[in-house]
Each structure stands twice: as structure tokens, then as C-alpha cells.
Scaffold this motif. Structure first.
Motif: not given
Length: 120
Positions: A70-75, A114, A116
Motif C-alpha cells: 500500500t502507499a500508506d501502511r497506517m492509513v 508500505e 518503498q
């Protein structure tokens, strides 16, 4: 030699599990009957993600799992939790990006990491 055409996922809740993964991965439903559902390809030319309704619940840790980039792991983690998934832990190992170990609503594990670089 064969080609992997689908990654089959056993489930006791066909409708709920399919709805969860359609939302997580943004895949369309290609085929459905009372026992099976096939979603679109996992990647440009990858296998389908498919689901098979089974009578027994999962009883041990699954031995094969999906890694979701994903582009943003936390999102992504927050979205997965909102959809009914669970965050188990974060893992950091040398030479790898940190990933989050998640479960779907039936407890099947998968990982989210995410991106890299453009090559990931």
C-alpha cells in the motif's frame, strides 16, 4: 508444469468475507454461485483471489497468506480495522520495510506493508 490461476480462501461466511476483501483490495466480483466467488486478478497478470464456502471454522494459523502493498501502511491498517479486520502486531526486520500483521473478520492472517520504491 502448471500456472497458479487462483488463490483460494476457505470461509464459513462467504458473503461477509468476500465483501471485506473486495473493499480491502478494490477488486470486482467476476463469478459467484452458492459455494464459490472469484474476484479479479491479484496484480496485472496475477491469479484471481477466490473464496470457497466450507462448514468448518479455521482452527490454526494459516500456512499461506497474502502480503498487501500500500502507499500508506497506517492509513491501510486503520481502514482494514474499520472494515472488521484486526491489527495483531507490527514487525521490523533488517532489509525489509516494517509490516503490519492483520487478520480478516474470520481470523485469517495477512500482512500490510508500505511501498518503498517504484520497484516494490
Amino acid at each position: 508444469m502448471g500456472i497458479v490461476s487462483a488463490v483460494m480462501h476457505d470461509t464459513t461466511d462467504l458473503d461477509g468475507t468476500v465483501a471485506f476483501w473486495k473493499e480491502v483490495l478494490g477488486l470486482e466480483e467476476l463469478f459467484r454461485n452458492e459455494r464459490y466467488v472469484y474476484l479479479g486478478n491479484l496484480g496485472e497478470s496475477g491469479p484471481h483471489l477466490a473464496f470457497q464456502k466450507v462448514p468448518e471454522a479455521r482452527s490454526v494459523k494459516n500456512r499461506i497468506h497474502l502480503d498487501v502493498r500500500t502507499a500508506d501502511r497506517m492509513v491501510a491498517v486503520a481502514r482494514i480495522i474499520a472494515l472488521g479486520g484486526t491489527h495483531l502486531r507490527d514487525v521490523t526486520e533488517d532489509d525489509f520495510p516494517t509490516w503490519s500483521v492483520m487478520t480478516d473478520p474470520e481470523g485469517n492472517e495477512f500482512c500490510v506493508y508500505e511501498r518503498q520504491s517504484a520497484e516494490d
